[in-house]
Scaffold this motif. Sequence first.
Motif, mmCIF file in Angstrom:
data_model
loop_
_atom_site.group_PDB
_atom_site.id
_atom_site.type_symbol
_atom_site.label_atom_id
_atom_site.label_comp_id
_atom_site.label_asym_id
_atom_site.label_seq_id
_atom_site.Cartn_x
_atom_site.Cartn_y
_atom_site.Cartn_z
ATOM 1 N N MET A 1 -11.608 -104.392 -32.186
ATOM 2 C CA MET A 1 -13.128 -104.289 -32.253
ATOM 3 C C MET A 1 -13.560 -102.980 -32.152
ATOM 4 S SD MET A 1 -13.800 -107.348 -30.978
ATOM 5 C CE MET A 1 -12.730 -108.914 -30.839
ATOM 6 N N SER A 2 -14.558 -102.872 -33.185
ATOM 7 C CA SER A 2 -15.271 -101.594 -33.431
ATOM 8 C C SER A 2 -15.990 -100.902 -32.495
ATOM 9 C CB SER A 2 -15.682 -101.656 -34.858
ATOM 10 O OG SER A 2 -16.641 -102.791 -34.851
ATOM 11 N N PHE A 3 -16.906 -101.769 -31.727
ATOM 12 C CA PHE A 3 -18.004 -101.134 -30.902
ATOM 13 C C PHE A 3 -18.194 -102.596 -29.589
ATOM 14 C CE2 PHE A 3 -20.157 -103.137 -34.278
ATOM 15 C CZ PHE A 3 -21.311 -103.656 -33.612
ATOM 16 N N THR A 4 -19.009 -101.779 -28.549
ATOM 17 C CA THR A 4 -19.464 -102.795 -27.663
ATOM 18 C C THR A 4 -21.121 -103.166 -27.554
ATOM 19 O OG1 THR A 4 -17.732 -102.238 -26.328
ATOM 20 C CG2 THR A 4 -19.316 -103.322 -25.237
ATOM 21 N N LEU A 5 -21.616 -104.205 -27.685
ATOM 22 C CA LEU A 5 -22.613 -104.705 -27.511
ATOM 23 C C LEU A 5 -23.221 -105.385 -26.140
ATOM 24 C CD1 LEU A 5 -25.536 -104.746 -29.400
ATOM 25 C CD2 LEU A 5 -24.893 -107.256 -29.838
ATOM 26 N N ALA A 6 -23.962 -104.661 -25.650
ATOM 27 C CA ALA A 6 -24.793 -105.366 -24.432
ATOM 28 C C ALA A 6 -26.042 -105.973 -24.571
ATOM 29 C CB ALA A 6 -24.794 -104.159 -23.173
ATOM 30 N N ILE A 7 -26.392 -107.009 -23.921
ATOM 31 C CA ILE A 7 -27.409 -107.754 -24.309
ATOM 32 C C ILE A 7 -28.108 -107.752 -23.059
ATOM 33 C CG2 ILE A 7 -28.578 -109.969 -24.939
ATOM 34 C CD1 ILE A 7 -26.014 -110.955 -26.070
ATOM 35 N N VAL A 8 -29.340 -107.286 -23.033
ATOM 36 C CA VAL A 8 -30.042 -106.894 -21.532
ATOM 37 C C VAL A 8 -31.629 -107.316 -21.926
ATOM 38 C CG1 VAL A 8 -28.799 -104.954 -20.927
ATOM 39 C CG2 VAL A 8 -30.694 -104.588 -22.316
ATOM 40 N N GLY A 9 -32.273 -107.616 -20.670
ATOM 41 C CA GLY A 9 -33.600 -107.981 -20.799
ATOM 42 C C GLY A 9 -34.044 -108.823 -19.440
ATOM 43 N N ARG A 10 -35.281 -109.214 -19.492
ATOM 44 C CA ARG A 10 -35.652 -109.686 -18.164
ATOM 45 C C ARG A 10 -34.984 -111.217 -18.033
ATOM 46 N NH1 ARG A 10 -40.191 -112.228 -18.516
ATOM 47 N NH2 ARG A 10 -40.637 -111.718 -20.873
ATOM 48 N N PRO A 11 -34.858 -111.765 -17.080
ATOM 49 C CA PRO A 11 -34.366 -113.011 -16.537
ATOM 50 C C PRO A 11 -34.896 -114.075 -17.698
ATOM 51 C CG PRO A 11 -34.652 -112.151 -14.669
ATOM 52 C CD PRO A 11 -35.361 -111.282 -15.749
ATOM 53 N N ASN A 12 -34.262 -115.079 -18.184
ATOM 54 C CA ASN A 12 -34.663 -116.031 -19.127
ATOM 55 C C ASN A 12 -35.357 -115.856 -20.243
ATOM 56 O OD1 ASN A 12 -34.687 -118.977 -19.004
ATOM 57 N ND2 ASN A 12 -36.781 -119.371 -18.530
ATOM 58 N N VAL A 13 -34.910 -114.757 -21.023
ATOM 59 C CA VAL A 13 -35.370 -114.609 -22.220
ATOM 60 C C VAL A 13 -34.514 -114.917 -23.345
ATOM 61 C CG1 VAL A 13 -36.729 -112.410 -21.717
ATOM 62 C CG2 VAL A 13 -34.456 -112.049 -22.300
ATOM 63 N N GLY A 14 -33.228 -115.467 -23.121
ATOM 64 C CA GLY A 14 -32.268 -116.065 -24.172
ATOM 65 C C GLY A 14 -31.141 -115.212 -24.285
ATOM 66 N N LYS A 15 -30.704 -114.476 -23.266
ATOM 67 C CA LYS A 15 -29.793 -113.506 -23.580
ATOM 68 C C LYS A 15 -28.228 -114.386 -23.639
ATOM 69 C CE LYS A 15 -30.559 -111.113 -19.854
ATOM 70 N NZ LYS A 15 -31.619 -111.777 -19.413
#
Length: 487
Positions: free
Chosen positions: A1-15
């Motif tokens: 695994m080359s890097f780490t991606l965190a998906i962030v945002g408000r609730p219910n935006v499709g993360k």
Amino acid sequence: MSFTLAIVGRPNVGKSTLFNRLVGKRLALVDDQPGVTRDLREGAARLGDLRFTVIDTAGLEDATDDSLQGRMRRLTERAVDMADVCLFMIDARTGITPTDQIFAEILRKRAKHVILAANKAEGRAADAGVIEAYSLGLGEPLRMSAEHGEGMGDLLAELMPLAEEFEEQAEETAPDTDVTLSEEEAEEGIADLRWPTPEKPMQIAVVGRPNAGKSTLINKLLGEDRLLTGPEAGITRDAISLQVDWDGLPVRIWDTAGMRKKARVQDKVEKLSVADGLRAVKFAEVVIVLLDAAIPFEQQDLRIADLAEREGRAVVVAVNKWDVEDEKQQKLRDLKEAFARLLPQLRGAPLVTVSAKTGRGLDRLREAVERAYTVWNTRVPTAQLNRWLTGMVEAHPPPAPQGRRIKLRYMTQAKTRPPGFVVMSSHPDKMPDSYTRYLVNGLRESFDMPGTPIRLYMRGQGDRNPYKGRREKNAGALTKHLKKKKG
């Protein structure tokens, strides 16, 4: 695994929908109701030719208290700190909300790399929201639809250059381990110890259970309070790397989160932290296993030391809080006895008593680290190894399964960092583990390699010795060359 991606945002935006698409499975719950995701979820993602780790986070709520929303927010903020890249997702159909603006400000301050994604952007109804996203000041938004798979090509184009950057960084910081020796190096045992330099420092990971004093120890080495410490267990959450000149020895030292028994690791942040600590061990050359003098060699301490040995790293055991110990001599005898009994695979590894609080014993710890690193780089000439092997076989011959004795024909060192040896044998598959351990223990004692992991491989090669007749062959070739030149 080359890097780490965190998906962030408000609730219910499709993360979670995007997370499921990237990992190729429905690992995360998806629902129209906001706030379904409460914990951090980690998965192995694949996008085109890229392989990376993706983290699905709880929706960022504008809450700072100890409510559920407040704890979820702190969890997400920790994921932002730990990730290499943050994908900040907004709902293009809803447009920018005050909460989006608050968290865009947080990401600008805390995140290393931010990619802005306008999700649910299919159709004209989303155009206004996409244009409005420019006001966040995070660059051009990616139009995507996580549900329908639109915009994945644009996301790949954004991630590719970052992936190459992280790969280069990993190559620069990754230690050289399992270094293969050439036939000439193996035969002569050429010493080629790469001593650490400021450009390529020795990499040290400090690991242990929570509250053993890891951060206090590193602060004492640095001469300043760079890392947060306190009486509470588990203050350090992720692996932190710091470069320091340790009395003339250039080192990059990793402070890791305390590792506890898996059953006790209930806190989701701590689960990520332990994984981070394990990664630090893999990127280290020398691992300092820090014990608490009051409760040494608990099961988790043994697991941590065993992990470092299995990863092939040089190991030093340091017993902290020695300044508050009353019966020092008796305690030291008990520690050495327990170490020899409980960790036979690290027989002879340095055991040093220290006080991270007062700084006592840190000079001895440095000497032990230097010695462990030198032994980890050991090279033994082939001629010496084969004389030694003959003596070991004469003293204690291999077993004879089904009446056929196993013959050990030849031995050479194939690798270093840690030392790795190959023995040519008539029946390698029938060699019992007990005899392999006999040879490994003999290597430790005869060639002064205490404590370092030793790899010993049995290989079948019939009656052929690859080095047999080499000198005669070389001498014949030289004679032939001289005659031809003379003629």
